[in-house]
Design an enzyme around this catalytic site. Structure first.
Site, short mmCIF file in Angstrom:
data_model
loop_
_atom_site.label_atom_id
_atom_site.label_comp_id
_atom_site.label_asym_id
_atom_site.label_seq_id
_atom_site.Cartn_x
_atom_site.Cartn_y
_atom_site.Cartn_z
N SER A 37 3.06 2.14 -0.62
CA SER A 37 1.99 3.03 -1.10
C SER A 37 2.32 3.58 -2.48
O SER A 37 3.45 3.44 -2.96
CB SER A 37 1.80 4.21 -0.12
OG SER A 37 1.40 3.76 1.15
N SER A 90 -1.31 -0.64 2.05
CA SER A 90 -0.87 0.24 0.99
C SER A 90 -1.83 1.41 0.84
O SER A 90 -3.04 1.23 0.78
CB SER A 90 -0.79 -0.53 -0.34
OG SER A 90 -0.27 0.28 -1.37
N ASP A 117 -3.13 3.74 -1.65
CA ASP A 117 -3.23 3.87 -3.11
C ASP A 117 -4.22 5.00 -3.42
O ASP A 117 -5.44 4.79 -3.35
CB ASP A 117 -3.68 2.55 -3.74
CG ASP A 117 -2.79 1.39 -3.31
OD1 ASP A 117 -1.56 1.56 -3.33
OD2 ASP A 117 -3.34 0.33 -2.96
#
Length: 352
Positions: free
Chosen positions: A236, A274, A276
């Site tokens: 991340s 992830s 983001d």
């Protein structure tokens, strides 16, 4: 060293004096770094807390304009729903590891309650903002070593001096493109007519694989002998963007979206697993918690002025450079189970 000290220049806009998020006037950053052996078979604490404080006054009583943008939502944050609903930030932005979000939230709450007797009594409650990345490659994350006091200490340590970067604070155990990542920061100056504004970005970088890293591909075959970590998850990144440009929360959202361009330029494709996330704020206006009048007046930039494009470019450039700084400032780190994550050898790249 910052990436520029290796002879690498990102973008075209000038940086601020420190090339940090603290180039935005009165913005402060503090870290608490935790590294120690734990009881058990090769268990190790390799984690921490980072606090980003928008100004030196009372954030609850003098809020700032804010917005957040989720590029890919595989993350565990607190407070972003209300930030986007009301367009304001009323607490420090706190960063830590995934399992420490509750402890950091509790510590931040205790800090804010101690300085504001009205919260939850003569006025409403408070919206706390905490972001995270998973540092379990190096940190024994199940031990939950971060305590509420660590969050309080990070806030108390926050200064407007140069930002300590790399394997510090929340970035202590983070891995980026298979190499040691963590905290990185950068800034840009934009000018229009008689006005000048600063955009600063701080990242907590913990994403990507060696195969995605565009800089790694610039080495001739075999010139980078260091092994890269292959994590079981995508990782991340939390991107915190600050500016003193007078922007509405909607305009801040537009600027925040451009941080994703900087992330993509490094090689990320915003993987399935992830998180983001961009959290953005402007210090141009202080919004009082209580006011007598029914209306408020403020100045904001025109949408169709060329300065907006400069702000977009600044967000992209500062984010990209902050990510590189998180790598170039990091040191090789050994953590749990003897796992070692190497610092990326930028010094070899600078000699190519």
């Amino acid at each position: 060293m910052k990436i520029r000290e290796y002879g690498v220049t990102i973008g075209q806009l000038p940086t601020g004096e420190k090339n940090d998020i603290t180039d935005v006037p009165d913005v402060r950053v503090g870290h608490v770094t935790i590294q120690r052996e734990l009881e058990g078979d090769q268990e190790y604490a390799c984690t921490g807390v980072t606090a980003i404080v928008p100004h030196g006054g009372s954030l609850f009583r003098e809020k700032v304009t804010a917005a957040s943008y989720v590029i890919n939502g595989f993350g565990k944050t607190t407070g972003l729903v209300q930030v986007n609903e009301l367009g304001v930030l009323e607490s420090p932005i706190m960063l830590t590891n995934t399992f420490s979000v509750p402890a950091v939230t509790q510590g931040t709450l205790e800090y804010m309650l101690a300085g504001h007797e009205e919260i939850g009594d003569t006025t409403g409650t408070i919206n706390l903002v905490v972001g995270e990345c998973n540092d379990s490659s190096l940190n024994s994350i199940r031990r939950c070593v971060v305590q509420p006091q660590d969050a309080i200490e990070a806030i108390q340590k926050a200064t407007n001096g140069p930002v300590e970067e790399g394997a510090v604070g929340a970035g202590t155990g983070m891995v980026t493109f298979g190499y040691k990542g963590g905290i990185g920061s950068s800034s840009r100056i934009v000018s229009a007519a008689d006005a000048s504004y600063t955009v600063g970005v701080l990242v907590l970088s913990n994403f990507g694989s060696k195969q995605e890293f565009l800089v790694d591909k610039l080495f001739p075959e075999g010139e980078n002998p260091l092994p890269a970590v292959e994590k079981p998850t995508d990782g991340s990144i939390i991107m915190v963007l600050a500016t003193d440009a007078p922007l509405s929360d909607r305009q801040l959202l537009r600027v925040a979206k451009r941080a994703g361009i900087g992330l993509g330029r490094t090689g990320s494709h915003f993987g399935h697993g992830s998180g983001d996330i961009v959290i953005a704020f402007s210090t141009a206006h202080k919004i009082p918690h209580k006011a007598e009048g029914i209306a408020e007046t403020r100045t904001q930039l025109r949408e169709d002025h060329a300065v907006m494009n400069q702000l977009f470019a600044a967000a992209a450039e500062a984010t990209e450079e902050a990510i590189y700084n998180s790598l170039s400032q990091a040191k090789t780190t050994t953590g749990r189970k003897g796992n070692t994550v190497y610092a990326f050898p930028f010094e070899r790249f600078s000699n190519q």
